[in-house]
Design a protein around this motif. Structure first.
Motif, PDB file in Angstrom:
ATOM      1  N   LEU A 190     104.197  83.756  67.699  1.00  0.00           N
ATOM      2  CA  LEU A 190     103.439  82.952  66.727  1.00  0.00           C
ATOM      3  C   LEU A 190     104.356  82.407  65.632  1.00  0.00           C
ATOM      4  O   LEU A 190     104.241  81.249  65.240  1.00  0.00           O
ATOM      5  N   VAL A 191     105.280  83.230  65.150  1.00  0.00           N
ATOM      6  CA  VAL A 191     106.217  82.783  64.108  1.00  0.00           C
ATOM      7  C   VAL A 191     107.127  81.687  64.661  1.00  0.00           C
ATOM      8  O   VAL A 191     107.382  80.677  63.997  1.00  0.00           O
ATOM      9  N   ALA A 192     107.611  81.885  65.888  1.00  0.00           N
ATOM     10  CA  ALA A 192     108.474  80.863  66.498  1.00  0.00           C
ATOM     11  C   ALA A 192     107.715  79.549  66.663  1.00  0.00           C
ATOM     12  O   ALA A 192     108.253  78.469  66.377  1.00  0.00           O
ATOM     13  N   ALA A 193     106.467  79.614  67.084  1.00  0.00           N
ATOM     14  CA  ALA A 193     105.653  78.404  67.248  1.00  0.00           C
ATOM     15  C   ALA A 193     105.423  77.726  65.902  1.00  0.00           C
ATOM     16  O   ALA A 193     105.494  76.501  65.783  1.00  0.00           O
ATOM     17  N   ARG A 194     105.183  78.519  64.872  1.00  0.00           N
ATOM     18  CA  ARG A 194     104.974  77.962  63.525  1.00  0.00           C
ATOM     19  C   ARG A 194     106.238  77.277  63.023  1.00  0.00           C
ATOM     20  O   ARG A 194     106.188  76.202  62.435  1.00  0.00           O
ATOM     21  N   LYS A 195     107.390  77.895  63.250  1.00  0.00           N
ATOM     22  CA  LYS A 195     108.647  77.293  62.803  1.00  0.00           C
ATOM     23  C   LYS A 195     108.907  75.970  63.519  1.00  0.00           C
ATOM     24  O   LYS A 195     109.350  74.997  62.907  1.00  0.00           O
ATOM     25  N   LEU A 196     108.613  75.942  64.808  1.00  0.00           N
ATOM     26  CA  LEU A 196     108.775  74.684  65.551  1.00  0.00           C
ATOM     27  C   LEU A 196     107.839  73.620  64.991  1.00  0.00           C
ATOM     28  O   LEU A 196     108.229  72.467  64.801  1.00  0.00           O
ATOM     29  N   SER A 197     106.616  74.019  64.716  1.00  0.00           N
ATOM     30  CA  SER A 197     105.632  73.092  64.161  1.00  0.00           C
ATOM     31  C   SER A 197     106.087  72.560  62.806  1.00  0.00           C
ATOM     32  O   SER A 197     105.975  71.358  62.525  1.00  0.00           O
ATOM     33  N   LEU A 198     106.623  73.452  61.970  1.00  0.00           N
ATOM     34  CA  LEU A 198     107.123  73.023  60.654  1.00  0.00           C
ATOM     35  C   LEU A 198     108.321  72.095  60.784  1.00  0.00           C
ATOM     36  O   LEU A 198     108.552  71.250  59.923  1.00  0.00           O
ATOM     37  N   ALA A 199     109.080  72.255  61.872  1.00  0.00           N
ATOM     38  CA  ALA A 199     110.242  71.396  62.105  1.00  0.00           C
ATOM     39  C   ALA A 199     109.827  70.057  62.712  1.00  0.00           C
ATOM     40  O   ALA A 199     110.679  69.225  63.019  1.00  0.00           O
ATOM     41  N   GLY A 200     108.528  69.852  62.896  1.00  0.00           N
ATOM     42  CA  GLY A 200     108.045  68.588  63.438  1.00  0.00           C
ATOM     43  C   GLY A 200     108.049  68.526  64.949  1.00  0.00           C
ATOM     44  O   GLY A 200     107.906  67.456  65.526  1.00  0.00           O
ATOM     45  N   LYS A 201     108.215  69.669  65.588  1.00  0.00           N
ATOM     46  CA  LYS A 201     108.229  69.706  67.049  1.00  0.00           C
ATOM     47  C   LYS A 201     106.953  70.373  67.544  1.00  0.00           C
ATOM     48  O   LYS A 201     106.567  71.412  67.024  1.00  0.00           O
ATOM     49  N   PRO A 202     106.299  69.794  68.532  1.00  0.00           N
ATOM     50  CA  PRO A 202     105.141  70.486  69.097  1.00  0.00           C
ATOM     51  C   PRO A 202     105.623  71.721  69.858  1.00  0.00           C
ATOM     52  O   PRO A 202     106.498  71.617  70.705  1.00  0.00           O
ATOM     53  N   PRO A 203     105.086  72.896  69.532  1.00  0.00           N
ATOM     54  CA  PRO A 203     105.530  74.116  70.205  1.00  0.00           C
ATOM     55  C   PRO A 203     105.263  74.051  71.707  1.00  0.00           C
ATOM     56  O   PRO A 203     104.203  73.630  72.135  1.00  0.00           O
ATOM     57  N   SER A 204     106.244  74.447  72.479  1.00  0.00           N
ATOM     58  CA  SER A 204     106.103  74.511  73.928  1.00  0.00           C
ATOM     59  C   SER A 204     106.746  75.805  74.406  1.00  0.00           C
ATOM     60  O   SER A 204     107.514  76.426  73.678  1.00  0.00           O
ATOM     61  N   LEU A 205     106.429  76.192  75.630  1.00  0.00           N
ATOM     62  CA  LEU A 205     107.018  77.408  76.183  1.00  0.00           C
ATOM     63  C   LEU A 205     108.537  77.337  76.182  1.00  0.00           C
ATOM     64  O   LEU A 205     109.214  78.297  75.816  1.00  0.00           O
TER      65      LEU A 205
END
Length: 111
Positions: free
Chosen positions: A8-23
């Motif tokens: 969840l934290v990794a997905a949030r960081k990706l989202s904050l970086a402007g990247k849609p979280p993916s596997l």
């Protein structure tokens, strides 16, 4: 931090970086330390969360995905030079256009 919380934290960081979280992005940021079912479950949970729930995920610098960076986030010198050239050309075109419009306006002005 549980494995699911790490996802969840990794997905949030990706989202904050402007990247849609993916596997793939989550797996790359966490390494191969977590099994795929946990990654899938975490990503599904993240995507099902509301924006407020996602914002409540605490992102710490000690988490495994702390340094998520995009290769294209840092433009190269050549890209910056090209952008400056384009902006300069646009500025010159605008200055010329303004001068033309001012000239037309002064020709119509009865004063």
């Amino acid at each position: 931090m549980s494995p699911l919380e790490q996802v969840l934290v990794a997905a949030r960081k990706l989202s904050l970086a402007g990247k849609p979280p993916s596997l793939a992005l989550i797996k790359a940021s966490l390494g191969n330390s977590l099994p795929m079912p946990i990654l899938v479950q975490g990503l599904q949970r993240f995507k099902s969360m509301s924006a407020d729930e996602q914002a409540a995920i605490v992102v710490t610098t000690s988490a495994p995905a702390a340094n998520v960076q995009s290769d294209d986030a840092m433009p190269t010198l050549a890209q910056l030079a090209e952008q400056v050239a384009r902006l300069t050309a646009n500025q010159q075109a605008l200055v010329e256009r303004i001068s033309e419009l001012e000239a037309k306006l002064s020709n119509k002005d009865p004063h």
